[in-house]
Design a protein around this motif. Structure first.
Motif, PDB file in Angstrom:
ATOM      1  N   MET A  18      78.057  10.093 -77.783  1.00 34.01           N
ATOM      2  CA  MET A  18      78.151  11.365 -78.508  1.00 34.01           C
ATOM      3  C   MET A  18      79.595  11.813 -78.697  1.00 34.01           C
ATOM      4  O   MET A  18      79.891  12.632 -79.550  1.00 34.01           O
ATOM      5  N   GLN A  19      80.493  11.257 -77.881  1.00 33.64           N
ATOM      6  CA  GLN A  19      81.897  11.650 -78.023  1.00 33.64           C
ATOM      7  C   GLN A  19      82.595  10.909 -79.166  1.00 33.64           C
ATOM      8  O   GLN A  19      83.736  11.231 -79.497  1.00 33.64           O
ATOM      9  N   GLY A  20      81.924   9.913 -79.730  1.00 30.22           N
ATOM     10  CA  GLY A  20      82.498   9.259 -80.907  1.00 30.22           C
ATOM     11  C   GLY A  20      83.223   7.968 -80.614  1.00 30.22           C
ATOM     12  O   GLY A  20      83.164   7.430 -79.512  1.00 30.22           O
ATOM     13  N   ASP A  21      83.926   7.494 -81.635  1.00 32.81           N
ATOM     14  CA  ASP A  21      84.474   6.138 -81.619  1.00 32.81           C
ATOM     15  C   ASP A  21      85.589   5.925 -80.606  1.00 32.81           C
ATOM     16  O   ASP A  21      85.932   4.780 -80.307  1.00 32.81           O
ATOM     17  N   ASP A  22      86.155   6.991 -80.099  1.00 31.93           N
ATOM     18  CA  ASP A  22      87.224   6.810 -79.120  1.00 31.93           C
ATOM     19  C   ASP A  22      86.710   6.168 -77.834  1.00 31.93           C
ATOM     20  O   ASP A  22      87.496   5.700 -77.013  1.00 31.93           O
ATOM     21  N   THR A  23      85.405   6.166 -77.676  1.00 29.20           N
ATOM     22  CA  THR A  23      84.834   5.671 -76.419  1.00 29.20           C
ATOM     23  C   THR A  23      84.259   4.263 -76.543  1.00 29.20           C
ATOM     24  O   THR A  23      83.563   3.794 -75.640  1.00 29.20           O
ATOM     25  N   LEU A  24      84.553   3.606 -77.652  1.00 25.57           N
ATOM     26  CA  LEU A  24      83.983   2.268 -77.878  1.00 25.57           C
ATOM     27  C   LEU A  24      84.264   1.309 -76.717  1.00 25.57           C
ATOM     28  O   LEU A  24      83.365   0.631 -76.229  1.00 25.57           O
ATOM     29  N   LEU A  25      85.512   1.282 -76.304  1.00 21.10           N
ATOM     30  CA  LEU A  25      85.873   0.333 -75.248  1.00 21.10           C
ATOM     31  C   LEU A  25      85.196   0.666 -73.937  1.00 21.10           C
ATOM     32  O   LEU A  25      84.723  -0.219 -73.218  1.00 21.10           O
ATOM     33  N   GLN A  26      85.162   1.965 -73.633  1.00 19.82           N
ATOM     34  CA  GLN A  26      84.488   2.374 -72.394  1.00 19.82           C
ATOM     35  C   GLN A  26      83.012   1.988 -72.424  1.00 19.82           C
ATOM     36  O   GLN A  26      82.461   1.483 -71.444  1.00 19.82           O
ATOM     37  N   ARG A  27      82.394   2.247 -73.575  1.00 19.57           N
ATOM     38  CA  ARG A  27      80.976   1.902 -73.695  1.00 19.57           C
ATOM     39  C   ARG A  27      80.776   0.405 -73.547  1.00 19.57           C
ATOM     40  O   ARG A  27      79.857  -0.042 -72.865  1.00 19.57           O
ATOM     41  N   LYS A  28      81.656  -0.351 -74.155  1.00 18.35           N
ATOM     42  CA  LYS A  28      81.517  -1.809 -74.076  1.00 18.35           C
ATOM     43  C   LYS A  28      81.603  -2.269 -72.612  1.00 18.35           C
ATOM     44  O   LYS A  28      80.804  -3.097 -72.165  1.00 18.35           O
ATOM     45  N   SER A  29      82.553  -1.686 -71.869  1.00 20.07           N
ATOM     46  CA  SER A  29      82.682  -2.185 -70.499  1.00 20.07           C
ATOM     47  C   SER A  29      81.516  -1.722 -69.637  1.00 20.07           C
ATOM     48  O   SER A  29      81.067  -2.434 -68.730  1.00 20.07           O
ATOM     49  N   LEU A  30      80.977  -0.537 -69.951  1.00 22.26           N
ATOM     50  CA  LEU A  30      79.755  -0.092 -69.253  1.00 22.26           C
ATOM     51  C   LEU A  30      78.612  -1.075 -69.500  1.00 22.26           C
ATOM     52  O   LEU A  30      77.882  -1.459 -68.570  1.00 22.26           O
ATOM     53  N   ILE A  31      78.466  -1.462 -70.748  1.00 26.39           N
ATOM     54  CA  ILE A  31      77.381  -2.383 -71.108  1.00 26.39           C
ATOM     55  C   ILE A  31      77.554  -3.721 -70.404  1.00 26.39           C
ATOM     56  O   ILE A  31      76.594  -4.293 -69.861  1.00 26.39           O
ATOM     57  N   LEU A  32      78.781  -4.202 -70.393  1.00 25.03           N
ATOM     58  CA  LEU A  32      79.055  -5.481 -69.719  1.00 25.03           C
ATOM     59  C   LEU A  32      78.665  -5.412 -68.250  1.00 25.03           C
ATOM     60  O   LEU A  32      78.028  -6.310 -67.704  1.00 25.03           O
ATOM     61  N   GLU A  33      79.060  -4.316 -67.646  1.00 27.09           N
ATOM     62  CA  GLU A  33      78.766  -4.094 -66.224  1.00 27.09           C
ATOM     63  C   GLU A  33      77.254  -4.126 -65.973  1.00 27.09           C
ATOM     64  O   GLU A  33      76.769  -4.794 -65.055  1.00 27.09           O
ATOM     65  N   GLN A  34      76.519  -3.402 -66.811  1.00 21.17           N
ATOM     66  CA  GLN A  34      75.078  -3.325 -66.628  1.00 21.17           C
ATOM     67  C   GLN A  34      74.407  -4.661 -66.930  1.00 21.17           C
ATOM     68  O   GLN A  34      73.427  -5.034 -66.296  1.00 21.17           O
ATOM     69  N   ARG A  35      74.960  -5.364 -67.910  1.00 16.93           N
ATOM     70  CA  ARG A  35      74.400  -6.675 -68.222  1.00 16.93           C
ATOM     71  C   ARG A  35      74.543  -7.601 -67.019  1.00 16.93           C
ATOM     72  O   ARG A  35      73.588  -8.284 -66.626  1.00 16.93           O
ATOM     73  N   ASP A  36      75.724  -7.592 -66.408  1.00 15.88           N
ATOM     74  CA  ASP A  36      75.933  -8.462 -65.252  1.00 15.88           C
ATOM     75  C   ASP A  36      75.020  -8.069 -64.099  1.00 15.88           C
ATOM     76  O   ASP A  36      74.486  -8.916 -63.386  1.00 15.88           O
ATOM     77  N   LEU A  37      74.853  -6.774 -63.944  1.00 18.76           N
ATOM     78  CA  LEU A  37      73.942  -6.293 -62.911  1.00 18.76           C
ATOM     79  C   LEU A  37      72.523  -6.804 -63.155  1.00 18.76           C
ATOM     80  O   LEU A  37      71.835  -7.248 -62.229  1.00 18.76           O
ATOM     81  N   LEU A  38      72.124  -6.721 -64.416  1.00 15.15           N
ATOM     82  CA  LEU A  38      70.786  -7.172 -64.785  1.00 15.15           C
ATOM     83  C   LEU A  38      70.632  -8.661 -64.514  1.00 15.15           C
ATOM     84  O   LEU A  38      69.620  -9.111 -63.961  1.00 15.15           O
ATOM     85  N   VAL A  39      71.665  -9.417 -64.873  1.00 18.77           N
ATOM     86  CA  VAL A  39      71.628 -10.862 -64.620  1.00 18.77           C
ATOM     87  C   VAL A  39      71.473 -11.133 -63.131  1.00 18.77           C
ATOM     88  O   VAL A  39      70.643 -11.957 -62.726  1.00 18.77           O
ATOM     89  N   SER A  40      72.207 -10.394 -62.300  1.00 20.00           N
ATOM     90  CA  SER A  40      72.076 -10.727 -60.875  1.00 20.00           C
ATOM     91  C   SER A  40      70.724 -10.300 -60.325  1.00 20.00           C
ATOM     92  O   SER A  40      70.174 -10.986 -59.449  1.00 20.00           O
ATOM     93  N   ARG A  41      70.183  -9.222 -60.841  1.00 17.35           N
ATOM     94  CA  ARG A  41      68.823  -8.864 -60.397  1.00 17.35           C
ATOM     95  C   ARG A  41      67.822  -9.944 -60.806  1.00 17.35           C
ATOM     96  O   ARG A  41      66.910 -10.271 -60.050  1.00 17.35           O
ATOM     97  N   MET A  42      68.015 -10.486 -61.990  1.00 21.25           N
ATOM     98  CA  MET A  42      67.095 -11.529 -62.434  1.00 21.25           C
ATOM     99  C   MET A  42      67.247 -12.792 -61.596  1.00 21.25           C
ATOM    100  O   MET A  42      66.259 -13.476 -61.310  1.00 21.25           O
ATOM    101  N   GLU A  43      68.470 -13.079 -61.199  1.00 21.57           N
ATOM    102  CA  GLU A  43      68.679 -14.253 -60.347  1.00 21.57           C
ATOM    103  C   GLU A  43      68.008 -14.061 -58.994  1.00 21.57           C
ATOM    104  O   GLU A  43      67.380 -14.971 -58.456  1.00 21.57           O
ATOM    105  N   GLU A  44      68.137 -12.860 -58.484  1.00 19.06           N
ATOM    106  CA  GLU A  44      67.480 -12.521 -57.222  1.00 19.06           C
ATOM    107  C   GLU A  44      65.967 -12.711 -57.350  1.00 19.06           C
ATOM    108  O   GLU A  44      65.309 -13.252 -56.456  1.00 19.06           O
TER     109      GLU A  44
END
Lengths: 135, 135
Positions: free
Chosen positions: A71-97
């Motif tokens: 909602m804060q707009g395009d200035d947060t693209l990079l932050q959002r991307k790194s959040l997504i990456l973080e959550q994706r990795d978390l999801l991958v490790s849960r799936m491995e578990e």
DNA sequence: GCTTGACTTGGAGTTCACACCAAGTGTTAT
DNA sequence: ATAACACTTGGTGTGAACTCCAAGTCAAGC
């Protein structure tokens, strides 16, 4: 679109939808002149997105943060991307578990198959006590 | 082995271990003459097993049922086997659901990569408003 | 033999993620 | 215009899975 229709569409209760909005899991929904929620297609996309993410176990904390940044707009693209990456990795490790557990359950199934066959053959000297090797 | 050592070994709190035993998630642990829990290797195996199953999200309800049947002896082999099969299938479908979400997150990462590149190129006409295609 | 520290039980408290409820307002069909 | 019904808010309730607490017991070291 009113709240009831969105609920039907995504099999959620009105309480859950209002709760999601209240805690910032979806952006605020526009209202009619009389204050009723009126969902448009973008709101629906958010609901569907959140439902999907929640069903996979992504945390409410991350999702609200993501929505906030969005909602804060395009200035947060990079932050959002790194959040997504973080959550994706978390999801991958849960799936491995889970895969580890799945393998274990599969081995257990095999073991039970053998044990059952064994027990069927010895219908005489069974004492009914549990066999620790079954664990 | 006392409760503290088992806790260290599996990174659990004594409260959690006692809770697990109280609700039947692990079989009752033998006690010393003065009533303290004294875990043997089989107890530890149970703790490890339960910890693994719980970490993959298997329900307490199923696990307590499994432990109960296990303690009843070999007559419950078939029941235990079908419980395990049921839980395994449940686990598989949860993993499939998570895979769908994972794919979606991966596509999102790609999209963010492109968007970030795009934004870096247009350091002039940005109005800072969110782009709905980012959702 | 007294302190220190780990353990015991029963029960109360906490957090999360909703779910439910009451009181009031708005909308629609007859 | 009145019944029937959907929606609103604010607040309370619920179930799961711990987590903490109080009061008491027990063993080991000094």
């Amino acid at each position: 679109m009113n709240i009831a229709e969105v609920c039907r569409r995504y099999a959620l209760t009105p309480d859950t939808l209002r709760y999601y909005e209240r805690i910032g899991l979806i952006p605020p929904v526009k209202r009619t002149a009389s204050g009723l929620r009126d969902y448009d297609e973008e709101d629906c996309k958010w609901v569907e997105f959140i439902k999907c993410m929640r069903s996979a176990g992504l945390s409410i904390e991350f999702l609200t943060e993501y929505v906030k940044l969005f909602m804060q707009g395009d200035d947060t693209l990079l932050q959002r991307k790194s959040l997504i990456l973080e959550q994706r990795d978390l999801l991958v490790s849960r799936m491995e578990e889970m895969q580890v557990t799945l393998d274990r359950l599969n081995r257990k199934v095999e073991r039970y198959e053998k044990l059952v066959v064994g027990k069927e053959k010895e219908l005489r000297r069974s004492d009914g006590k549990p066999d620790p090797s079954e664990l």
